[in-house]
Write a protein that holds these residues in place. Structure first.
Motif: not given
Ligand code: 5RP
Length: 250
Positions: A118-119, A152-158, A199-207, A223-227
């Motif tokens: 994603l980044f 979930g929303v993919p999130i790139e992290v250090v 990568i962290i996958d974070a479930d927020f349900g329906e956004i 957090v480097v960037e979000t998906g």
């Protein structure tokens, strides 16, 4: 050599692949202008394979466009289709970019990052004057992001920040669950991105408000960037296995 006639494409054994191919080929043919587009972003994933394949058909001695990858797989696609490879550092202004998506909502907001790229995908797509999505029709959301894409929303992290980010996602942003993506049978331990991050996958349900969620996640340290790709895409091509394509644009 002339382009392969879309009505005469050899059939593929898997219907889903036919859907991806027709979406990608139509998207290239209807948006790529070989005379004026000199810098072309090529995304990651299984649908973009067909974008690179079709772009390869445009190459001849009179064409001189350069393709910018969004990761290792994308670079391989560019090279294997005999396209000219460039980098975003050499060509920070991209004329047009093509990429897949994990889910596309009614306003062309996207979830991306299912392939952990994603980044660089966001770097290239947000540097492009035109950003076109190619997907099979499963990716079209009936309403909100998170309806179809349940991972979930993919999130790139250090890497060193992952414990802190997991805690912040749960305590500050009240996500339902979040975990570091594991390599599964392909790799023991976490997936490591092309930028050496996790990568962290974070479930927020329906956004309901992807812009706000993107901004909130982006503010977390580590957090480097979000998906969540906000106001980035201008058109999406959704292919069906019967050869039809649905086009969504703003
Ligand atoms: O965001 C991505 C990779 O990080 C891909 O574009 C997304 O996962 C779609 O992939 P596919 O075309 O295989 O369905």
């Amino acid at each position: 050599m002339p382009l392969t006639d879309l009505s005469k494409l050899p059939p593929l054994p898997i219907p889903l692949e036919q859907a991806k191919r027709i979406a990608a080929y139509r998207a290239v043919d209807e948006n790529f202008d070989v005379k004026t587009h000199k810098v072309v972003g090529v995304g990651s994933g299984t649908t973009v394979v067909y974008v690179a394949e079709r772009l390869g058909e445009y190459v001849d001695k009179n064409t001189n466009f350069v393709c910018i990858p969004t990761g290792f797989q994308s670079k391989q696609l560019i090279v294997s289709n005999k396209l000219q490879l460039g980098s975003i550092e050499q060509y920070p202004e991209v004329d047009i970019a093509f990429d897949g998506a994990d889910e596309v909502d009614e306003s062309l907001q996207l979830i991306k990052g299912g392939g952990a790229c994603l980044f660089q995908e966001k770097l290239v797509s947000s540097s492009a004057k035109k950003f076109i999505i190619v997907a099979d029709s499963r990716k079209k959301s009936p309403k909100y992001l998170g309806y179809n894409w349940k991972k979930g929303v993919p999130i790139e992290v250090v890497p060193s920040s992952y414990v802190r980010v997991l805690a912040d996602l749960q305590n500050k942003l009240q996500c339902k669950s979040a975990s570091v993506r594991e390599g599964g049978s392909a790799k023991a331990g976490p997936v490591v991105t092309d930028n050496s991050n996790f990568i962290i996958d974070a479930d927020f349900g329906e956004i309901a408000d992807p812009r706000k969620l993107h901004q909130d996640i982006k503010l977390l340290v580590g957090v480097v960037e979000t998906g969540l790709f906000i106001d980035n895409a201008e058109k999406a091509y959704f292919g069906n296995s019967d050869g039809t394509v649905q086009i969504q644009q703003l």
